[in-house]
Design a protein around this motif. Structure first.
Motif, PDB file in Angstrom:
ATOM      1  N   PHE A  96      37.517 -19.103  -5.416  1.00 57.73           N
ATOM      2  CA  PHE A  96      36.117 -18.685  -5.404  1.00 57.73           C
ATOM      3  C   PHE A  96      35.926 -17.929  -4.102  1.00 57.73           C
ATOM      4  O   PHE A  96      36.114 -18.475  -3.019  1.00 57.73           O
ATOM      5  N   VAL A  97      35.578 -16.651  -4.203  1.00 57.28           N
ATOM      6  CA  VAL A  97      35.468 -15.795  -3.028  1.00 57.28           C
ATOM      7  C   VAL A  97      34.013 -15.718  -2.581  1.00 57.28           C
ATOM      8  O   VAL A  97      33.145 -15.309  -3.349  1.00 57.28           O
ATOM      9  N   ILE A  98      33.762 -16.134  -1.355  1.00 59.39           N
ATOM     10  CA  ILE A  98      32.435 -16.083  -0.758  1.00 59.39           C
ATOM     11  C   ILE A  98      32.400 -14.898   0.197  1.00 59.39           C
ATOM     12  O   ILE A  98      33.330 -14.696   0.980  1.00 59.39           O
ATOM     13  N   ILE A  99      31.336 -14.123   0.127  1.00 59.48           N
ATOM     14  CA  ILE A  99      31.195 -12.965   0.996  1.00 59.48           C
ATOM     15  C   ILE A  99      30.297 -13.346   2.170  1.00 59.48           C
ATOM     16  O   ILE A  99      29.171 -13.797   1.976  1.00 59.48           O
ATOM     17  N   VAL A 100      30.822 -13.183   3.368  1.00 64.75           N
ATOM     18  CA  VAL A 100      30.071 -13.501   4.585  1.00 64.75           C
ATOM     19  C   VAL A 100      29.849 -12.202   5.352  1.00 64.75           C
ATOM     20  O   VAL A 100      30.808 -11.458   5.594  1.00 64.75           O
ATOM     21  N   PRO A 101      28.612 -11.908   5.714  1.00 65.81           N
ATOM     22  CA  PRO A 101      28.379 -10.693   6.510  1.00 65.81           C
ATOM     23  C   PRO A 101      29.188 -10.733   7.804  1.00 65.81           C
ATOM     24  O   PRO A 101      29.335 -11.801   8.410  1.00 65.81           O
ATOM     25  N   SER A 102      29.707  -9.607   8.209  1.00 70.66           N
ATOM     26  CA  SER A 102      30.530  -9.575   9.419  1.00 70.66           C
ATOM     27  C   SER A 102      29.762 -10.087  10.632  1.00 70.66           C
ATOM     28  O   SER A 102      30.343 -10.701  11.522  1.00 70.66           O
ATOM     29  N   ALA A 104      27.797 -12.561  10.671  1.00 73.62           N
ATOM     30  CA  ALA A 104      27.742 -14.024  10.618  1.00 73.62           C
ATOM     31  C   ALA A 104      29.115 -14.665  10.757  1.00 73.62           C
ATOM     32  O   ALA A 104      29.216 -15.883  10.928  1.00 73.62           O
ATOM     33  N   ALA A 105      30.168 -13.873  10.689  1.00 68.48           N
ATOM     34  CA  ALA A 105      31.525 -14.419  10.739  1.00 68.48           C
ATOM     35  C   ALA A 105      31.789 -15.297  11.965  1.00 68.48           C
ATOM     36  O   ALA A 105      32.366 -16.378  11.823  1.00 68.48           O
ATOM     37  N   PRO A 106      31.373 -14.900  13.172  1.00 66.05           N
ATOM     38  CA  PRO A 106      31.634 -15.773  14.322  1.00 66.05           C
ATOM     39  C   PRO A 106      30.995 -17.159  14.176  1.00 66.05           C
ATOM     40  O   PRO A 106      31.597 -18.163  14.560  1.00 66.05           O
ATOM     41  N   ALA A 107      29.823 -17.235  13.592  1.00 65.12           N
ATOM     42  CA  ALA A 107      29.166 -18.535  13.410  1.00 65.12           C
ATOM     43  C   ALA A 107      29.882 -19.367  12.352  1.00 65.12           C
ATOM     44  O   ALA A 107      29.987 -20.590  12.476  1.00 65.12           O
ATOM     45  N   LEU A 122      36.824 -31.314   5.760  1.00 62.20           N
ATOM     46  CA  LEU A 122      35.843 -32.050   4.963  1.00 62.20           C
ATOM     47  C   LEU A 122      35.955 -31.765   3.467  1.00 62.20           C
ATOM     48  O   LEU A 122      35.711 -32.654   2.648  1.00 62.20           O
ATOM     49  N   SER A 123      36.317 -30.538   3.118  1.00 60.25           N
ATOM     50  CA  SER A 123      36.315 -30.161   1.708  1.00 60.25           C
ATOM     51  C   SER A 123      37.690 -30.152   1.069  1.00 60.25           C
ATOM     52  O   SER A 123      37.806 -30.207  -0.146  1.00 60.25           O
ATOM     53  N   GLY A 124      38.725 -30.012   1.878  1.00 60.35           N
ATOM     54  CA  GLY A 124      40.075 -29.869   1.332  1.00 60.35           C
ATOM     55  C   GLY A 124      40.331 -28.453   0.848  1.00 60.35           C
ATOM     56  O   GLY A 124      41.351 -28.179   0.231  1.00 60.35           O
ATOM     57  N   ALA A 125      39.382 -27.568   1.097  1.00 63.59           N
ATOM     58  CA  ALA A 125      39.517 -26.176   0.636  1.00 63.59           C
ATOM     59  C   ALA A 125      40.578 -25.428   1.432  1.00 63.59           C
ATOM     60  O   ALA A 125      40.835 -25.743   2.591  1.00 63.59           O
ATOM     61  N   GLU A 126      41.180 -24.468   0.781  1.00 60.30           N
ATOM     62  CA  GLU A 126      42.067 -23.548   1.467  1.00 60.30           C
ATOM     63  C   GLU A 126      41.220 -22.326   1.776  1.00 60.30           C
ATOM     64  O   GLU A 126      40.567 -21.777   0.887  1.00 60.30           O
ATOM     65  N   VAL A 127      41.188 -21.916   3.024  1.00 59.12           N
ATOM     66  CA  VAL A 127      40.322 -20.823   3.432  1.00 59.12           C
ATOM     67  C   VAL A 127      41.149 -19.676   3.981  1.00 59.12           C
ATOM     68  O   VAL A 127      42.031 -19.868   4.806  1.00 59.12           O
ATOM     69  N   SER A 128      40.854 -18.487   3.485  1.00 57.02           N
ATOM     70  CA  SER A 128      41.466 -17.264   4.015  1.00 57.02           C
ATOM     71  C   SER A 128      40.341 -16.372   4.505  1.00 57.02           C
ATOM     72  O   SER A 128      39.336 -16.216   3.816  1.00 57.02           O
ATOM     73  N   VAL A 129      40.517 -15.826   5.671  1.00 56.75           N
ATOM     74  CA  VAL A 129      39.516 -14.925   6.217  1.00 56.75           C
ATOM     75  C   VAL A 129      40.104 -13.519   6.193  1.00 56.75           C
ATOM     76  O   VAL A 129      41.120 -13.256   6.824  1.00 56.75           O
ATOM     77  N   ALA A 130      39.474 -12.641   5.427  1.00 58.87           N
ATOM     78  CA  ALA A 130      39.925 -11.263   5.341  1.00 58.87           C
ATOM     79  C   ALA A 130      39.029 -10.390   6.197  1.00 58.87           C
ATOM     80  O   ALA A 130      37.872 -10.713   6.422  1.00 58.87           O
TER      81      ALA A 130
END
Length: 134
Positions: A96-102, A104-107, A122-130
């Motif tokens: 599931f791809v979430i779009i974060v404004p650039s 807001a990325a530092p926060a 906390l979630s067990g999610a695998e997170v990739s930051v592109a």
């Protein structure tokens, strides 16, 4: 006083954005799709139209608006529906791809990755930051 007024003026619900896979658009457009999810949760859901996203992007941008509870409920239903559509079982990882404004990325990432590490723990999610911009 002026600073406090600015903070109050900025206190508005921020919409969430995610990518809806191109092959799922028809399912979410029909009966039992986004309209039903909006009706049940009270959230607003809108798919990007032609020209609203880069031509190279085949997926649609989904915008979810409302208060936090409404957005969480809508997001949960959307993810559940995507998991069924993609034959992903409960404990199996899905995408599931979430779009974060650039801006807001530092926060979201936090100092030395502290925030994103907490999300992963906390979630067990695998997170990739592109770094690509949409």
């Amino acid at each position: 006083q002026l600073f406090a007024e600015k903070l109050i003026a900025m206190n508005f619900p921020v919409p969430w954005r995610a990518l809806l896979p191109a092959d799922a658009v028809a399912t979410f457009s029909g009966a039992g799709g986004l309209r039903e999810i909006c009706d049940v949760t009270g959230a607003g859901c809108e798919l990007s139209g032609e020209g609203d996203a880069p031509a190279s992007l085949s997926d649609k941008i989904l915008t979810i608006s409302g208060n936090v509870e409404q957005k969480e409920a809508a997001c949960r239903r959307i993810v559940d529906k995507l998991r069924v559509l993609q034959d992903v079982v409960d404990q199996e990882p899905g995408v599931f791809v979430i779009i974060v404004p650039s801006s807001a990325a530092p926060a979201v990432i936090g100092t030395k990755g502290s925030q994103i590490k907490e999300v992963i723990e906390l979630s067990g999610a695998e997170v990739s930051v592109a770094k690509e911009s949409i």
